[in-house]
Design a protein around this motif. Structure first.
Motif, PDB file in Angstrom:
ATOM      1  N   ASP A 107       0.835  -1.213   0.000  1.00 22.15           N
ATOM      2  CA  ASP A 107       0.000   0.000   0.000  1.00 22.15           C
ATOM      3  C   ASP A 107       0.864   1.256   0.000  1.00 22.15           C
ATOM      4  N   ALA A 108       1.928   1.258   0.815  1.00 20.33           N
ATOM      5  CA  ALA A 108       2.807   2.434   0.899  1.00 20.33           C
ATOM      6  C   ALA A 108       3.567   2.652  -0.407  1.00 20.33           C
ATOM      7  N   LEU A 109       4.072   1.574  -1.003  1.00 23.12           N
ATOM      8  CA  LEU A 109       4.834   1.695  -2.245  1.00 23.12           C
ATOM      9  C   LEU A 109       3.957   2.191  -3.396  1.00 23.12           C
ATOM     10  N   PHE A 110       2.769   1.610  -3.518  1.00 25.60           N
ATOM     11  CA  PHE A 110       1.925   1.971  -4.653  1.00 25.60           C
ATOM     12  C   PHE A 110       1.346   3.376  -4.476  1.00 25.60           C
ATOM     13  N   ALA A 111       1.078   3.770  -3.238  1.00 26.77           N
ATOM     14  CA  ALA A 111       0.620   5.148  -3.003  1.00 26.77           C
ATOM     15  C   ALA A 111       1.721   6.130  -3.394  1.00 26.77           C
ATOM     16  N   ALA A 112       2.964   5.825  -3.018  1.00 32.39           N
ATOM     17  CA  ALA A 112       4.089   6.699  -3.366  1.00 32.39           C
ATOM     18  C   ALA A 112       4.322   6.711  -4.874  1.00 32.39           C
ATOM     19  N   GLN A 113       4.135   5.544  -5.499  1.00 32.96           N
ATOM     20  CA  GLN A 113       4.294   5.472  -6.954  1.00 32.96           C
ATOM     21  C   GLN A 113       3.237   6.331  -7.644  1.00 32.96           C
ATOM     22  N   ASP A 114       2.018   6.282  -7.143  1.00 36.49           N
ATOM     23  CA  ASP A 114       0.921   7.030  -7.760  1.00 36.49           C
ATOM     24  C   ASP A 114       1.059   8.538  -7.551  1.00 36.49           C
ATOM     25  N   ASN A 115       1.566   8.950  -6.374  1.00 34.86           N
ATOM     26  CA  ASN A 115       1.665  10.392  -6.128  1.00 34.86           C
ATOM     27  C   ASN A 115       3.050  10.967  -6.427  1.00 34.86           C
ATOM     28  N   GLY A 116       3.931  10.121  -6.984  1.00 31.93           N
ATOM     29  CA  GLY A 116       5.230  10.609  -7.445  1.00 31.93           C
ATOM     30  C   GLY A 116       6.236  10.865  -6.353  1.00 31.93           C
ATOM     31  N   THR A 117       6.137  10.152  -5.213  1.00 33.78           N
ATOM     32  CA  THR A 117       7.074  10.395  -4.119  1.00 33.78           C
ATOM     33  C   THR A 117       8.061   9.253  -3.894  1.00 33.78           C
ATOM     34  N   LEU A 118       8.133   8.301  -4.812  1.00 33.08           N
ATOM     35  CA  LEU A 118       9.213   7.313  -4.750  1.00 33.08           C
ATOM     36  C   LEU A 118      10.513   7.995  -5.154  1.00 33.08           C
ATOM     37  N   ARG A 119      11.585   7.741  -4.414  1.00 30.29           N
ATOM     38  CA  ARG A 119      12.873   8.341  -4.757  1.00 30.29           C
ATOM     39  C   ARG A 119      13.805   7.328  -5.404  1.00 30.29           C
ATOM     40  N   SER A 120      14.620   7.810  -6.332  1.00 28.80           N
ATOM     41  CA  SER A 120      15.715   7.021  -6.895  1.00 28.80           C
ATOM     42  C   SER A 120      16.841   7.980  -7.268  1.00 28.80           C
ATOM     43  N   TRP A 121      17.997   7.439  -7.600  1.00 28.29           N
ATOM     44  CA  TRP A 121      19.121   8.296  -7.985  1.00 28.29           C
ATOM     45  C   TRP A 121      18.798   9.123  -9.232  1.00 28.29           C
ATOM     46  N   GLU A 122      17.960   8.578 -10.108  1.00 28.70           N
ATOM     47  CA  GLU A 122      17.641   9.329 -11.325  1.00 28.70           C
ATOM     48  C   GLU A 122      17.018  10.681 -10.994  1.00 28.70           C
ATOM     49  N   ASP A 123      16.231  10.748  -9.903  1.00 26.65           N
ATOM     50  CA  ASP A 123      15.611  12.009  -9.503  1.00 26.65           C
ATOM     51  C   ASP A 123      16.650  13.037  -9.069  1.00 26.65           C
ATOM     52  N   TYR A 124      17.729  12.551  -8.447  1.00 31.03           N
ATOM     53  CA  TYR A 124      18.728  13.453  -7.882  1.00 31.03           C
ATOM     54  C   TYR A 124      19.867  13.773  -8.850  1.00 31.03           C
ATOM     55  N   PHE A 125      19.900  13.086  -9.994  1.00 33.28           N
ATOM     56  CA  PHE A 125      21.035  13.257 -10.904  1.00 33.28           C
ATOM     57  C   PHE A 125      21.226  14.695 -11.376  1.00 33.28           C
ATOM     58  N   PRO A 126      20.166  15.456 -11.712  1.00 31.81           N
ATOM     59  CA  PRO A 126      20.396  16.855 -12.122  1.00 31.81           C
ATOM     60  C   PRO A 126      21.103  17.677 -11.038  1.00 31.81           C
ATOM     61  N   PHE A 127      20.776  17.423  -9.769  1.00 30.93           N
ATOM     62  CA  PHE A 127      21.422  18.154  -8.679  1.00 30.93           C
ATOM     63  C   PHE A 127      22.874  17.713  -8.512  1.00 30.93           C
TER      64      PHE A 127
END
Length: 410
Positions: A235-255
């Protein structure tokens, strides 16, 4: 009557059925009155951001049956096995645990004890052998494994130190020995999936690596994933997936790319684990890569493992310097215990031991002025650079309180 408290050292990225088995076996083997988990915070031992915030992972741990969750600070959590283990074991010892139970590929505690005892008189020779092997261009984990072989510490009576969880387990047992505390150690054999398995080969058990890869493959694999994790994790994983709050290195790469491209040479060379000009290699390939995975493949060499490079990338992102890490005193005991969450039983235990604690328990990072806390604060800010979720940040957040009767957080 003294309570029996069992400690576990976890990351829960994410909490899956193998973790639940480890927790259940810990309770069964120790018959402990209380289970205490020391958990990595925002960034993990392999040098990557956690999928879910530490507050969400704390809630999942409490739902699974952990009674008390405390944080392993950034200065220890993003380190090689020896430092990671030392920080975690020190925190558990300060919390009065009678047992520490860890997962391993071996599943038998005696080879760990034999290997630790054998190494006591061979440390200098081991260090020389590691240096000789790394000089030939192999990575540190391989060099360490070769060094153990060179010293004759191979065979069934000793632990196989080419396996990642065995390596951590060895350092947990050694940390207990160095502390000199009367803590019993035990191990639970990993079920079916290996630590680095990328594929799902069983309908109930898979590695966290395989689960993460399936998760980022998209929602089509949700039914498969539901069989591999408890319902509350799904439930926690899929909720985060749906609302865009799962983190991965790809998200932080621009920074990360921004940091690499704009930092002066002196700034990058001052970063912790930037050695032998490695920071120049990171910078040189930053413009050529379109994403984090491509960049990692460009900078990867035989000498440096993927994990080693990810940890350096994490330190670049957070700006963690050699001077700051030295100030943190990595082989001293952590200066505080950060409380993340508890149930009623965990709260009663804390109240019982509070007067005997040698280090302060804090609930907010601003409560401490130590260099360790400064690194934790910056790591928390970096973690929230993207996709701020409902965790409300790290500074005004009180510990999670979980009511077992209702199954709700308070």
């Amino acid at each position: 009557m003294p309570l029996r408290a069992a400690g576990i050292i976890v990351e829960y990225n994410p909490f899956h059925n193998g973790h639940l088995y480890h927790l259940q076996q810990t309770k069964k083997q120790t018959q402990a009155d209380i289970i205490i988990a020391v958990m990595s915070g925002d960034f993990l031992q392999r040098g990557e951001p956690a999928l879910l915030s530490k507050w969400t992972r704390t809630t999942l741990a409490l739902k699974a049956g952990v009674d008390l969750v405390v944080e392993l600070p950034y200065a220890y959590a993003t380190q090689k096995a020896e430092v990671f283990a030392w920080g975690a074991v020190c925190i558990l010892a300060d919390l009065g645990v009678t047992d520490i139970v860890f997962g391993s590929e071996a599943g038998d505690i005696e080879p760990f004890h034999r290997t630790v005892r054998a190494m006591e008189s061979r440390k200098a020779a081991f260090d020389r052998a590691v240096k000789a092997h790394t000089a030939l261009g192999v990575s540190y984990p391989k060099a360490a494994s070769f060094a153990f072989r060179d010293l004759g510490l191979s065979g069934e009576e000793y632990i196989d130190l080419s396996q990642p969880n065995n390596i951590l387990g060895y350092h947990y047992v050694d940390a207990v020995r160095r502390l000199g505390r009367p803590i019993q150690t035990a191990t639970v054999k990993r079920l079916k999936a290996d630590y680095h398995d990328n594929d799902i080969r069983d309908d109930r058990i898979a590695s966290a690596t395989a689960i993460r890869q399936a998760l980022f493959a998209g929602s089509a694999r949700r039914e498969e994933l539901r069989r591999l994790v408890p319902p509350y994790t799904a439930d926690a994983l899929f909720a985060a997936q749906d609302n865009g709050t799962l983190r991965s290195w790809e998200d932080y790469f621009p920074f990360l790319k921004y940091r690499l491209l704009t930092a002066r040479h002196q700034e990058l060379s001052a970063i912790y684990e930037a050695e032998e000009g490695l920071e120049n290699r990171l910078k040189a390939f930053a413009l050529r890569a379109a994403n984090f995975k491509e960049w990692m493949e460009l900078i990867k060499t035989k000498r440096y493992t993927w994990t080693r490079l990810q940890r350096l990338a994490t330190h670049v992102l957070t700006g963690a310097t050699k001077e700051e890490m030295a100030g943190a005193g990595l082989f001293q005991k952590p200066p505080y215990i950060r409380l993340l969450g508890m149930n009623g039983k965990g709260q009663k235990y804390l109240n019982r031991i509070k007067k005997d604690l040698k280090v302060p328990i804090i609930t907010k990072i601003a409560s401490s002025r130590s260099p360790v806390a400064a690194l934790d604060e910056r790591a928390a800010l970096c973690y929230r650079l993207i996709k701020p979720s409902d965790d409300r940040g790290d500074f005004d957040r009180s510990p999670v309180r979980y009511d077992e009767a209702s199954g709700r957080t308070l």
